[in-house]
Design an enzyme around this catalytic site. Sequence first.
Site, PDB file in Angstrom:
ATOM      1  N   ILE B 123       0.836  -1.199   0.000  1.00 25.70           N
ATOM      2  CA  ILE B 123       0.000   0.000   0.000  1.00 25.70           C
ATOM      3  C   ILE B 123       0.875   1.255   0.000  1.00 25.70           C
ATOM      4  CG2 ILE B 123      -0.285   0.165   2.517  1.00 25.70           C
ATOM      5  CD1 ILE B 123      -3.027   0.737  -0.135  1.00 25.70           C
ATOM      6  N   ARG B 144      11.469  -1.924   8.517  1.00 27.38           N
ATOM      7  CA  ARG B 144      12.039  -2.692   9.617  1.00 27.38           C
ATOM      8  C   ARG B 144      13.515  -2.982   9.414  1.00 27.38           C
ATOM      9  NH1 ARG B 144       7.374  -7.070   9.871  1.00 27.38           N
ATOM     10  NH2 ARG B 144       7.403  -6.396   7.702  1.00 27.38           N
ATOM     11  N   TYR B 165      11.457   2.363  12.422  1.00 25.63           N
ATOM     12  CA  TYR B 165      10.372   3.343  12.455  1.00 25.63           C
ATOM     13  C   TYR B 165      10.739   4.498  13.389  1.00 25.63           C
ATOM     14  CZ  TYR B 165       7.795  -0.544  10.331  1.00 25.63           C
ATOM     15  OH  TYR B 165       7.391  -1.559   9.514  1.00 25.63           O
ATOM     16  N   LYS B 204      -6.102   3.243   6.783  1.00 30.54           N
ATOM     17  CA  LYS B 204      -7.306   2.678   7.395  1.00 30.54           C
ATOM     18  C   LYS B 204      -7.211   1.155   7.383  1.00 30.54           C
ATOM     19  CE  LYS B 204      -8.650   1.651   3.230  1.00 30.54           C
ATOM     20  NZ  LYS B 204      -8.147   0.289   3.154  1.00 30.54           N
ATOM     21  N   ASP B 285     -10.804  -4.567   7.312  1.00 31.08           N
ATOM     22  CA  ASP B 285     -10.167  -4.438   6.004  1.00 31.08           C
ATOM     23  C   ASP B 285     -11.144  -4.056   4.898  1.00 31.08           C
ATOM     24  OD1 ASP B 285      -7.381  -4.685   5.368  1.00 31.08           O
ATOM     25  OD2 ASP B 285      -7.414  -6.544   6.506  1.00 31.08           O
TER      26      ASP B 285
END
Lengths: 435, 435
Positions: B123, B144, B165, B204, B285
């Site tokens: 995404i 990561r 992060y 979202k 989802d």
Amino acid sequence: MFAVPPTPAMIAFASSWLLAMGVLPWIRVVAHLCAFRFAQRCASGHSGPFRAISGHFGLFRAQKKDPIVDFRLTFGSCLRDQLHVLKGTIAHVAPRAHRATQGAMGSQQQTGLRWGILGAGKIASVFAADAKAAGIRFTAIGARDTGRARAFADRFEIGRAHGSYEALCADPGVDVVYIATPQAFHAEQALLAIAAGKHVLVEKAFTVDAASARRVFAAACEAGVFVLEAMWTRFTPTMIAVRERIARGDIGEVRAITTAHHQKLDLSRAGRHGDPALAGGALLDLGVYAFALALDLLGTPHSIAAAGRVDVAGVDLGAQVLLGYPDAGASLSFSMAHPGPNDASIMGDEGWIHLDAPYFAWTAFQRHDASRPARLVESWEPYAASGMNGTRGMQFQALELERSVAAGLQESPLMPHAHTLAVLEAMDAARAQLR
Amino acid sequence: MFAVPPTPAMIAFASSWLLAMGVLPWIRVVAHLCAFRFAQRCASGHSGPFRAISGHFGLFRAQKKDPIVDFRLTFGSCLRDQLHVLKGTIAHVAPRAHRATQGAMGSQQQTGLRWGILGAGKIASVFAADAKAAGIRFTAIGARDTGRARAFADRFEIGRAHGSYEALCADPGVDVVYIATPQAFHAEQALLAIAAGKHVLVEKAFTVDAASARRVFAAACEAGVFVLEAMWTRFTPTMIAVRERIARGDIGEVRAITTAHHQKLDLSRAGRHGDPALAGGALLDLGVYAFALALDLLGTPHSIAAAGRVDVAGVDLGAQVLLGYPDAGASLSFSMAHPGPNDASIMGDEGWIHLDAPYFAWTAFQRHDASRPARLVESWEPYAASGMNGTRGMQFQALELERSVAAGLQESPLMPHAHTLAVLEAMDAARAQLR
């Protein structure tokens, strides 16, 4: 047909027959004996004067709840001399696939049944045209006045025109009465026809509520006549083909059904739809198709939730309804107060079927598989191979009645009394939630 | 923008302004003052450490409950030194039609905001491509491990690649963090970015439940940073056009919404969707699109009913949901365990809009009127006049964030915190009903 409750010997026979047919892998045999449930109901005192009960016993896959092959049984009891008399019939001793192909497209049957039409309105005209094309024999029409009846008789070349419903029902040359009036009058008129010893095809919604339907079925049971709800979309080649595909596993287990039925109708008091005295309302007029479809494929719902609008006169204008099942669900949306889509979808683990708008008709469907994006694997057209081009499809319910009566049945295996009752009970439950 | 709660004088001013604009026929002015509701909540002790509250006051038609022109207000309170501090903003002092045209298609804004991406998955790639095409300026990516971040940075020509992060959030050359990880981590990572003083766009579903979202909004409120749920379909030209048509009365009052979202996804534990540790599930989802659409157009539902399946690991596979309103309803159907339709319909008294599959995208729509059969009156195509051919449409949420931050807002008028919370609260209520 068996005229007695199934005995262990009968079950053993049926089981061995099925095993011989190659269903040996299904290793667990579970029998839900209706007689047992019936006795339970009587014992609990909830059976009332009449209660149609249907159940099944069948062969089950290990660790699966749904039967692969099921026997459907329908029992009824009549209050006669204060005694409950048990009548048991094995309505289906057949695997699902066989059931799905029942009610096939054969037309021009020669059963000799003579039909009378009660009511000379629009739906009566459509039915008469379709049924005549399929070889149904009409001998009489009854309307509120003779002129109206005469005009209808002339149009469809029907011999006798009666100026009252009573005269039609008293006509000795009529074996079956088709009731085509607004639903507020169905129960009363069905009882009139039954009292005259006629078989009855009652336009849907069958009655305004489940309680009224129970009275009609009780009377039919006592009189020994055949009664069928004119839920015509259940008998079309479309739904026969859909059930066949589901039965043979084309889309896997059915998990979800969505239906859409939206039409902005004339809701003035002048029209039937907006008149509470005629039992106008979206639930009985539009919703009945959705409930009948969902309950046909998923059975009686375990939970019902409904939200919708009721006008100042008490007429329900439309609703969204959620039918919950342990492993599936149905979303029904219908309204007679605004426009919208009119299609339906039946979704399974391995594919889905889209019923074209209007889904509440002899419609086309497309079947898709489970790939992403879903691939179209079948496009089914309604008129191909039916030999009935030009008809709307209302003849199939008449043919189902003729076939069932010829077989000595008192109810249709495709739309037994219990199904009509379950649909009305579900609609009663939904109505109670509308404000 | 007003930095204080609306006073009677402000309401009087706004009312006279609207009356001057020609809405004189609307004769009844009703004010739902959020301050009053807020005080009520605090008094009842249910407000918790943070509670976003939205409400409206507006001009009402006589005998109609729905406002013709409404003012939307959003209030928040932060737990700071054990004192509730009331912050009031009039988010919209505008008639609906004006609101509907906000968030228009302007691109290539020069706000100077520097974006960092948290997460280098699928995404993130789609968003980066779309946003870059719209002129969004990316300065850093964090993943990561450094290799993964470096590969992403090379692909999208992003200057700095961070191997954690934490390092991304500590980067002084980043003003906005876009969080593109699985939803189980959103709250924790949003709090990390907020603590570093960054504005945040959170993929979202915003968080796994409403309680987590409240913590994030509380932190954002204290830190004075902008937070937005990446509910990208709310900001597309499609939905701007749809809201515009509804606002100008093209389909009359909205009465029913149906949404369908069915995809047979990879539900093995190897994939995100079937993994409870990653908060996999159809509700968060897939359902999030349906709830967000229904609540955008109909507001917070008065009743919620849900039926669906949960697998042995506790992952919800799909559901049918009914949202009830006093004068409308929504039927939502979604599943990640089987295929089916993927379109949506918005129905009003005078017409309806069909959102093409997939409705949860920058999609096309058709508008029909209320004639029988409904006549197609508009066919809207997504890419015409957008100047953004070739993008998927995920840039519009980034542009909304830039526009809002430039205007000094702490939340988007099109997707305020209260809307994100209302969607999560409704999904929490639905989840509680799934077995």
